[in-house]
Design an enzyme around this catalytic site. Sequence first.
Site, mmCIF file in Angstrom:
data_model
loop_
_atom_site.group_PDB
_atom_site.id
_atom_site.type_symbol
_atom_site.label_atom_id
_atom_site.label_comp_id
_atom_site.label_asym_id
_atom_site.label_seq_id
_atom_site.Cartn_x
_atom_site.Cartn_y
_atom_site.Cartn_z
ATOM 1 N N LYS A 253 37.468 31.443 -20.695
ATOM 2 C CA LYS A 253 37.977 31.866 -19.393
ATOM 3 C C LYS A 253 38.893 30.764 -18.910
ATOM 4 C CE LYS A 253 38.378 34.709 -16.016
ATOM 5 N NZ LYS A 253 38.776 36.107 -16.194
ATOM 6 N N SER B 70 40.687 34.992 -21.512
ATOM 7 C CA SER B 70 40.844 35.827 -20.320
ATOM 8 C C SER B 70 41.163 34.919 -19.147
ATOM 9 C CB SER B 70 39.548 36.611 -20.052
ATOM 10 O OG SER B 70 39.614 37.335 -18.857
#
Length: 357
Positions: A150, A220
């Site tokens: 992330k 992401s």
Amino acid sequence: MSRQAFVHRIAMTAPDDVSGLEAAIARGAVDPACVVAVLGKTEGNGCVNDFTRALAARALHDRLGAAPCCVMSGGTEGALSPHFTVFEVRTSDALPVDDALAVGHCRTPALPGQHLGRLAQVDAVAAGVRTAMEEAGITSPDDVHFVQVKCPLLTSARLAALDREGVAPATRDTLKSMGLSRAASSLGVAVALGEVVRDDLTDEAIGRDWELRSSRASASAGVELMGHEIVVLGRGRGWSGPLRVDHAVMADGIDIEPVRAALARLGLASTGQLDRHQRGRLKALLAKAEPGASGQLRGYRHTMLTDSDVSPTRHARGFTAGALAALVGHAEIYVSGGAEHQGPDGGGPVCVIVEAA
């Protein structure tokens, strides 16, 4: 003594809904002190202003504390089902098993905005992946099957802060900053796993040279953090339990046969859709998705890149999720859009976690 990984899929009724997690804790299925990471699919747009990710992460941290890595991926297009995938690590009296699932995690320091999408971000993620591998007892990059990252993005406020400091960002487009952040993070994974040589990289190659890529990276981007949350899945020393992991690479959004082969290697062989018993043994399916840059899929034109109303990543998530759901028999799967340097153009890496028979 050994360590044992546990994986739980828990449905959500809203981005901040942790009632399913609470119920699992109450019945003893989940020990909150042992949770090391949570991957979530939330029902936002997956773009810069998708605050469902931050809302879900906040709800999780309120219940579990700050220790677990919380990787929230926005966008549940089509029939993708919003859910959490919870990873626990517990100690066990069982003897270690060579191919048992190993889980490592790491959180990097905040990344200065001017480094986003540049080599400094590549280096930060590579260092974080190595730390997570060491934490999991994974000594060989060949034993890593999936790395979920992330990563941050640029906002108007963060750009204004850079202006006050007199430093230039890699881009002033907040949406493009998501792609650059995913790109640099994925190349960081590739460097850590020996898939790309660090000395061969330049700032100019990030987000442009698609021959440089990782077969096991999933990145992401989100507004809810400034550093990186890194989760490594593989096989390491000192682990036990029935969970097994493997990976595949889809060449395009409907290339399900490599995924079928990975499932077969883990004991879920099927010529069609997995049956009910097999579905019960499939603990997690994690995948990347993106539209091919040519605007075609196997010679047929698609409109994912030219739709001015719906982001291409939203099309790709729903499309690839449908193909994978048809293979495994349910849509509670983690499909993340935007696969810069993550597998080939139009395709992406896939990870499967299965309970051994």
